[in-house]
Design a protein around this motif. Structure first.
Motif, PDB file in Angstrom:
ATOM      1  N   UNK A  53       0.827  -1.201   0.000  1.00 10.79           N
ATOM      2  CA  UNK A  53       0.000   0.000   0.000  1.00 10.79           C
ATOM      3  C   UNK A  53       0.864   1.254   0.000  1.00 10.79           C
ATOM      4  N   UNK A  54       0.676   2.071  -1.025  1.00 10.43           N
ATOM      5  CA  UNK A  54       1.357   3.345  -1.122  1.00 10.43           C
ATOM      6  C   UNK A  54       0.508   4.464  -0.558  1.00 10.43           C
ATOM      7  N   UNK A  55       1.130   5.617  -0.377  1.00 13.76           N
ATOM      8  CA  UNK A  55       0.456   6.737   0.279  1.00 13.76           C
ATOM      9  C   UNK A  55      -0.027   7.782  -0.722  1.00 13.76           C
ATOM     10  N   UNK A  56      -0.551   7.340  -1.858  1.00 11.33           N
ATOM     11  CA  UNK A  56      -1.061   8.266  -2.863  1.00 11.33           C
ATOM     12  C   UNK A  56      -2.275   9.019  -2.327  1.00 11.33           C
ATOM     13  N   UNK A  57      -2.534  10.220  -2.842  1.00 12.82           N
ATOM     14  CA  UNK A  57      -3.656  11.022  -2.338  1.00 12.82           C
ATOM     15  C   UNK A  57      -5.007  10.322  -2.427  1.00 12.82           C
ATOM     16  N   UNK A  58      -5.189   9.433  -3.406  1.00 12.57           N
ATOM     17  CA  UNK A  58      -6.473   8.773  -3.571  1.00 12.57           C
ATOM     18  C   UNK A  58      -6.652   7.512  -2.759  1.00 12.57           C
ATOM     19  N   UNK A  59      -5.742   7.228  -1.850  1.00 15.20           N
ATOM     20  CA  UNK A  59      -5.801   5.962  -1.120  1.00 15.20           C
ATOM     21  C   UNK A  59      -7.084   5.803  -0.315  1.00 15.20           C
ATOM     22  N   UNK A  60      -7.552   6.864   0.290  1.00 12.78           N
ATOM     23  CA  UNK A  60      -8.733   6.755   1.147  1.00 12.78           C
ATOM     24  C   UNK A  60      -9.903   6.117   0.413  1.00 12.78           C
ATOM     25  N   UNK A  61     -10.041   6.434  -0.883  1.00 12.74           N
ATOM     26  CA  UNK A  61     -11.167   5.915  -1.666  1.00 12.74           C
ATOM     27  C   UNK A  61     -10.981   4.458  -2.057  1.00 12.74           C
ATOM     28  N   UNK A  62      -9.747   3.955  -1.976  1.00 11.71           N
ATOM     29  CA  UNK A  62      -9.476   2.593  -2.443  1.00 11.71           C
ATOM     30  C   UNK A  62      -8.942   1.684  -1.339  1.00 11.71           C
ATOM     31  N   UNK A  63      -8.892   2.177  -0.120  1.00 15.52           N
ATOM     32  CA  UNK A  63      -8.267   1.414   0.968  1.00 15.52           C
ATOM     33  C   UNK A  63      -8.930   0.062   1.192  1.00 15.52           C
ATOM     34  N   UNK A  64     -10.207  -0.053   0.913  1.00 18.71           N
ATOM     35  CA  UNK A  64     -10.902  -1.326   1.142  1.00 18.71           C
ATOM     36  C   UNK A  64     -10.402  -2.441   0.226  1.00 18.71           C
ATOM     37  N   UNK A  65      -9.603  -2.092  -0.774  1.00 21.17           N
ATOM     38  CA  UNK A  65      -9.060  -3.121  -1.660  1.00 21.17           C
ATOM     39  C   UNK A  65      -8.062  -4.024  -0.958  1.00 21.17           C
ATOM     40  N   UNK A  80      -1.843   4.763   8.321  1.00 16.40           N
ATOM     41  CA  UNK A  80      -2.891   5.498   9.024  1.00 16.40           C
ATOM     42  C   UNK A  80      -4.213   5.419   8.270  1.00 16.40           C
ATOM     43  N   UNK A  81      -4.138   5.546   6.944  1.00 13.58           N
ATOM     44  CA  UNK A  81      -5.355   5.513   6.130  1.00 13.58           C
ATOM     45  C   UNK A  81      -5.993   4.126   6.178  1.00 13.58           C
ATOM     46  N   UNK A  82      -5.173   3.103   6.053  1.00 12.02           N
ATOM     47  CA  UNK A  82      -5.692   1.734   6.077  1.00 12.02           C
ATOM     48  C   UNK A  82      -6.336   1.427   7.426  1.00 12.02           C
ATOM     49  N   UNK A  83      -5.687   1.831   8.497  1.00 12.77           N
ATOM     50  CA  UNK A  83      -6.235   1.577   9.836  1.00 12.77           C
ATOM     51  C   UNK A  83      -7.514   2.371  10.060  1.00 12.77           C
ATOM     52  N   UNK A  84      -7.558   3.590   9.560  1.00 12.97           N
ATOM     53  CA  UNK A  84      -8.764   4.401   9.700  1.00 12.97           C
ATOM     54  C   UNK A  84      -9.940   3.788   8.947  1.00 12.97           C
ATOM     55  N   UNK A  85      -9.627   3.041   7.876  1.00 16.89           N
ATOM     56  CA  UNK A  85     -10.676   2.369   7.102  1.00 16.89           C
ATOM     57  C   UNK A  85     -11.106   1.051   7.743  1.00 16.89           C
ATOM     58  N   UNK A  86     -10.488   0.698   8.873  1.00 18.18           N
ATOM     59  CA  UNK A  86     -10.900  -0.481   9.618  1.00 18.18           C
ATOM     60  C   UNK A  86     -10.145  -1.750   9.313  1.00 18.18           C
ATOM     61  N   UNK A  87      -8.976  -1.629   8.684  1.00 14.83           N
ATOM     62  CA  UNK A  87      -8.195  -2.805   8.305  1.00 14.83           C
ATOM     63  C   UNK A  87      -6.891  -2.847   9.104  1.00 14.83           C
ATOM     64  N   UNK A  88      -6.429  -4.052   9.370  1.00 17.23           N
ATOM     65  CA  UNK A  88      -5.168  -4.224  10.071  1.00 17.23           C
ATOM     66  C   UNK A  88      -3.992  -4.042   9.126  1.00 17.23           C
ATOM     67  N   UNK A  89      -2.885  -3.605   9.684  1.00 12.61           N
ATOM     68  CA  UNK A  89      -1.619  -3.511   8.965  1.00 12.61           C
ATOM     69  C   UNK A  89      -0.671  -4.540   9.576  1.00 12.61           C
ATOM     70  N   UNK A  90      -0.048  -5.341   8.733  1.00  8.42           N
ATOM     71  CA  UNK A  90       0.891  -6.355   9.210  1.00  8.42           C
ATOM     72  C   UNK A  90       2.310  -5.836   9.308  1.00  8.42           C
TER      73      UNK A  90
END
Length: 227
Positions: A53-65, A80-90
């Motif tokens: 997962x990269x930190x591109x500006x559009x990540x928030x809209x695609x984080x559920x992928x 931070x974006x991935x965790x805010x979307x409710x997903x764990x980071x390994x």
């Protein structure tokens, strides 16, 4: 990627940016003062899919992928974006320049952080490494590895995450939140993105794959010779 394979690429990066190798080595040695051996089996990705997962500006809209990947390796603020979307980071892959507080929190939650040493982040290493739970830190360098400071290849946080996943046996790499053409980055960052693109192009050839993040871009990439 072994260091003898990585070193010619690394030297090309140093020449392109005018970075002194001694600076990276000084940062590596500063990191080594805090680093402890990391059990790589904790991140064994054999047979697994890894969302890089990269930190591109559009990540928030695609984080559920990231939801259907077996593991999530996030670069810098992407965690931070991935965790805010409710997903764990390994694994968080960071050079400590954007969200060291997140890295600190993750190590205290027993989540690994790949903390990177390079020429101009010695003050960050000295400030933040003592605050991390060291058992959960995978220390990395882009110079020659020493002691408990590892080098798996890669240059930016994002492509280092991909090289790490490859080294850890990932069967599939899925790229989420990447934008090589972000118009809002500095000229220096744009050059780094060109290198990230070239390095992923090399990695897909080494793996015998075609990454979807490079579709429509390959013809314009200056290929790095295969090691």
């Amino acid at each position: 990627m072994r260091f003898d394979e990585w070193e010619p690429i690394y030297e090309s990066i140093l020449r392109d940016f005018g970075y002194p190798r001694a600076g990276d080595e000084r940062a590596r040695d500063a990191m080594a003062a805090y680093a402890t051996p990391f059990d790589l089996d904790r991140l064994d990705c054999d047979g697994e899919s890894v969302a890089v997962v990269g930190a591109a500006p559009g990540l928030e809209a695609t984080a559920d992928r990231v939801a259907d990947a077996d593991r999530v390796f996030a670069a810098s603020t992407a965690a931070d974006v991935v965790r805010a979307a409710g997903h764990d980071v390994d694994l968080l892959v960071t050079d400590l320049d954007k969200n060291p507080e997140t890295a600190r929190a993750l190590t205290r939650e027993d989540t690994p952080v790949a903390a990177h040493a390079h020429g101009d982040n010695v003050p960050l290493i000295e400030e933040w490494m003592p605050r991390f739970e060291r058992d959960h830190v995978l220390a990395t360098t882009q110079a020659a590895p020493v002691d408990s400071v590892y080098n798996f290849g890669g240059f930016t946080d994002g492509d280092r995450a991909a090289f790490l996943a490859d080294a850890l046996g990932a069967a599939e790499l899925r790229f989420v939140g990447w934008d090589f053409d972000d118009p809002d980055v500095s000229a220096a960052k744009a050059r780094k993105l060109r290198w990230a693109e070239r390095l992923l192009h090399l990695l897909e050839r080494l793996r015998g794959e075609r990454f979807d993040v490079l579709e429509g871009r390959r013809d314009a990439i200056d290929p790095i010779p295969m090691p």
